[in-house]
Scaffold this motif. Sequence first.
Motif, short mmCIF file in Angstrom:
data_model
loop_
_atom_site.label_atom_id
_atom_site.label_comp_id
_atom_site.label_asym_id
_atom_site.label_seq_id
_atom_site.Cartn_x
_atom_site.Cartn_y
_atom_site.Cartn_z
N VAL A 89 -4.05 -8.28 13.48
CA VAL A 89 -3.26 -8.15 12.25
C VAL A 89 -3.92 -7.18 11.27
CG1 VAL A 89 -2.54 -9.38 10.15
CG2 VAL A 89 -2.10 -10.39 12.39
N MET A 90 -5.21 -7.33 11.04
CA MET A 90 -5.90 -6.48 10.06
C MET A 90 -5.96 -5.03 10.51
SD MET A 90 -6.50 -8.26 7.45
CE MET A 90 -7.54 -7.11 6.56
N LEU A 91 -6.24 -4.80 11.80
CA LEU A 91 -6.27 -3.42 12.30
C LEU A 91 -4.92 -2.75 12.14
CD1 LEU A 91 -8.38 -3.87 15.57
CD2 LEU A 91 -9.03 -2.51 13.57
N THR A 92 -3.86 -3.46 12.49
CA THR A 92 -2.51 -2.91 12.38
C THR A 92 -2.13 -2.65 10.94
OG1 THR A 92 -1.85 -4.15 14.36
CG2 THR A 92 -0.09 -3.29 12.98
N ASP A 93 -2.48 -3.58 10.05
CA ASP A 93 -2.05 -3.50 8.65
C ASP A 93 -2.64 -2.29 7.95
OD1 ASP A 93 -0.40 -5.02 6.78
OD2 ASP A 93 -2.22 -5.18 5.60
N VAL A 94 -3.94 -2.08 8.12
CA VAL A 94 -4.61 -0.97 7.44
C VAL A 94 -3.99 0.37 7.83
CG1 VAL A 94 -6.78 0.28 7.23
CG2 VAL A 94 -6.78 -2.20 7.14
N VAL A 95 -3.81 0.58 9.12
CA VAL A 95 -3.29 1.86 9.62
C VAL A 95 -1.83 2.05 9.21
CG1 VAL A 95 -2.78 3.20 11.69
CG2 VAL A 95 -4.91 1.91 11.54
N LEU A 96 -1.02 1.00 9.35
CA LEU A 96 0.42 1.11 9.07
C LEU A 96 0.67 1.43 7.60
CD1 LEU A 96 3.09 0.82 10.65
CD2 LEU A 96 3.20 -1.54 9.85
N LEU A 97 -0.01 0.73 6.69
CA LEU A 97 0.19 0.97 5.27
C LEU A 97 -0.29 2.36 4.87
CD1 LEU A 97 -0.80 -2.44 3.61
CD2 LEU A 97 1.48 -1.52 4.02
N ASP A 98 -1.39 2.80 5.46
CA ASP A 98 -1.90 4.13 5.13
C ASP A 98 -0.92 5.22 5.54
OD1 ASP A 98 -4.35 5.68 4.19
OD2 ASP A 98 -3.98 6.59 6.14
N ILE A 99 -0.26 5.04 6.68
CA ILE A 99 0.73 6.02 7.14
C ILE A 99 1.87 6.12 6.13
CG2 ILE A 99 2.49 6.48 8.88
CD1 ILE A 99 0.54 5.31 10.95
N PHE A 100 2.40 4.98 5.69
CA PHE A 100 3.50 4.98 4.73
C PHE A 100 3.08 5.57 3.38
CE2 PHE A 100 5.73 2.33 7.71
CZ PHE A 100 7.07 2.57 7.44
N ASN A 101 1.85 5.27 2.94
CA ASN A 101 1.37 5.84 1.68
C ASN A 101 1.29 7.36 1.76
OD1 ASN A 101 1.10 3.27 0.71
ND2 ASN A 101 -1.11 3.15 1.04
N SER A 102 0.81 7.86 2.89
CA SER A 102 0.70 9.31 3.06
C SER A 102 2.06 9.99 3.02
CB SER A 102 0.00 9.63 4.39
OG SER A 102 -1.29 9.08 4.43
N LEU A 103 3.09 9.30 3.52
CA LEU A 103 4.45 9.83 3.50
C LEU A 103 5.10 9.67 2.14
CD1 LEU A 103 5.74 8.47 6.94
CD2 LEU A 103 5.07 10.81 6.40
N GLY A 104 4.47 8.91 1.23
CA GLY A 104 5.06 8.68 -0.09
C GLY A 104 6.21 7.71 -0.08
N MET A 105 6.30 6.88 0.94
CA MET A 105 7.41 5.92 1.07
C MET A 105 6.92 4.52 0.70
SD MET A 105 10.10 7.59 2.17
CE MET A 105 11.18 6.55 3.13
N PRO A 106 7.50 3.92 -0.36
CA PRO A 106 7.08 2.56 -0.70
C PRO A 106 7.54 1.57 0.35
CG PRO A 106 8.98 3.23 -2.03
CD PRO A 106 8.56 4.43 -1.24
N THR A 107 6.60 0.84 0.92
CA THR A 107 6.95 -0.18 1.90
C THR A 107 6.39 -1.52 1.44
OG1 THR A 107 7.00 -0.70 4.26
CG2 THR A 107 4.91 0.12 3.37
N SER A 108 6.58 -2.56 2.23
CA SER A 108 6.23 -3.90 1.80
C SER A 108 4.99 -4.41 2.52
CB SER A 108 7.40 -4.86 2.07
OG SER A 108 7.00 -6.19 1.89
N THR A 109 3.96 -4.75 1.73
CA THR A 109 2.77 -5.34 2.32
C THR A 109 3.07 -6.75 2.82
OG1 THR A 109 2.11 -6.05 0.09
CG2 THR A 109 1.19 -3.99 0.91
#
Length: 763
Positions: free
Chosen positions: A106-126
């Motif tokens: 869970v932690m490995l997936t979460d860090v990478v997934l959120l960083d990808i969305f932040n780089s794209l400038g797309m607000p997503t849900s933690t």
Amino acid sequence: MLKCLYLSLPQFKKYFMETFYLLLVIFLFILAIFDLSVGVSNDAVNFLNSALGSKAASFKTIMIIAAVGIFAGATLSNGMMEVARHGIYQPQYFYFSEIMCILVAVMLTDVVLLDIFNSLGMPTSTTVSLVFELLGGTVALALIKIINTEGALQFGDLLNTDKALTVILAIFVSVAIAFFFGTLVQYLSRMLFTFNYKPRMKYFVAVFGGIATTSIIYFMLIKGLKDTTFMSGEVLAWVDQNTSKIVWGCFISSTFIMQILHWCKVNVFKIVVLLGTFALALAFAGNDLVNFIGVPLAGYAAYLDYISYGGTVSPDGLLMTSLLGPAKTPWYFLIASGLVMVIALFTSKKAHNVVKTSLDLSRQSDGDEAFGTSPVARVLVRTCSNMSSSILSVVPESVKQWTDKRFNQDEIILEKGASFDLIRASVNLVLAGLLIALGTSLKLPLSTTYVTFMVAMGSSLADRAWGRESAVYRITGVLSVIGGWFITAGAAFLICFIVATIIHFGGTAAILAMVGLAIFSLVRSNITFNKKAKKETVSPTVKKLMVTEDSDVALDLFREHTRNELESVLAFAGEKFDKSVHGFMNENLRDLRKVLAAIEEQKFHLRQVKRIGTLGVTQLDRAIAVEKGLYYYQGNDFASEIVFSLRRMTEPCKDHIDNNFKPLSDAQKDEFGKMADEVITFISRCMLEIKRNDYTAFDQLVEKAVSISNALTQLKKNELKRIQGQSGSTKVSMVYLNMIQETQNVVSFTSNLIKVSRKFQME
């Protein structure tokens, strides 16, 4: 390590396993620090959007207020930690090793997934990320357990289906609820205050401020206090028994204070916005902290349970029944998390990127839209427009006229540079804070991002910010963001499912491999983002241009900005022309692809330059704005045409090489290679003229452009003769002729560019 030499085999095994899982727990907390950083980058839009969009205070003041809210909220979040302990899986059926496998995945997936969305400038849900990652990891291990036990266990035993469905439904239903109430409350607020709200403040502002303040205090503090680790039972009982008295006391006192502030010429709406920013930051930390540290804390609790047996039970034989108990998070973990979140808020550049997306979709005025159009958006706009026309046809004319007066945007009161006014900012913050706090009090981890974003979209719709010129772009943007949310859910589930499966079967080696992959992904993402951010950074000249009030100074700055941009375009043109020509001659497919990718980025940059130029023209004196503005737009058009010509030249070359067709003949390479060198030299000379703002060689450059064009025409004639003589490949001849034609266009547009630049720079 020397201690291991004196241990028996069982003791060594016990020592090794305890050390291994201790390191794993420490690793979870290290990942939590990264997760807090990328999570704040993503969720900063939730509580900064309204205050920054309305310019309620200085940037520094807004950030300090938000930081205090985050820190306070972190200490109120203990009640939500149970979601990570037993909200999704049934821990009593999972062994310690299996629980740790799920949590690491869970932690490995979460860090990478959120960083990808932040780089794209797309607000997503933690929150959605956490829930679906837990689901993915749990389903992976559940399938393995069901297979290993030959059906003795079922999904209903291993998965907390009732709680999982409740959480998922609460998250997605909140989207519709937030949009509906955002639209309704903003519509009523605008009808009450109108866009010219100052004359009507004396009648309603005290009550409005009192209701807003009371709502914030009630939901943020009274509902949140019962889960803190430092409140005594007597105080909580007193608060519970006297809730109505506290609410009425807050309402009366806050209404009185707001009226006093209004009489003292203080803008009450600014107070409400700043108070709402604090409240929403507090709600974010209280509701979403579980998304970042809930998993490591669950792992820590599981580890403590494991070592309490003193090595008498193996990791594969200890069921995690202890995780069914209530979460009691130590206060120092909460304070440490709050500090990390505050530091991340002040240092994250990606947070600003995500905020920009939300502001672009909700601003009151039209302008350069971040998103394009889509068939779905066009159908929705057309359908809603037809429905609106049908409804308005039966509404009395007097009612329509009265309503239009309440929504007269010509009277709007906006702070300089604001995206929307303080009325909308107040509604966004207070309403979003109430909905999120209500979910927190009911132990439902609502998505802070979904609620705040949809409230902002609903209020912008009610404010008629989505006009006919912008509606299709805004709806496309909203649909893109919502689509990203569903992608988040699917990606979180699938990636965590795969990672958990790999870790389960691969053991320590798989964990190390997954960690390495996560680090590589984060580093690569940040390098890419920093490169992109450098390209999009606004120059100091433009910043000065946007704030100056002196027309003469504005003209000088505008000319300097234009010189810099045209110099940059010609430098780009010379470099990419050279790379494209030699890439084709040397059959270097990789170079041609790089040129095409760079051209797409340059096209986007030129659109931004044109938008900045439009703002620059507004800073000029009216007498010269028309003349200089015309030259500016002509120059931008010629710069764009140079880039388009490079694309039209490079695309056929890339396709030709990609298909492995015959290359240019030696004769073609020799004659065009010499001309290409002359073209590059010509572009460089034009670039230096613009850079130095010295046009003494202007006539020579114009003559040189004519000379090069005539020489290129002769090359076309030579090639046509070769085609008639049937010497060489017809396919390569077509590409060659296209290269000559587009090169002529590059030379012609460069010549026109320097002509326009000279006129623009002249006094």
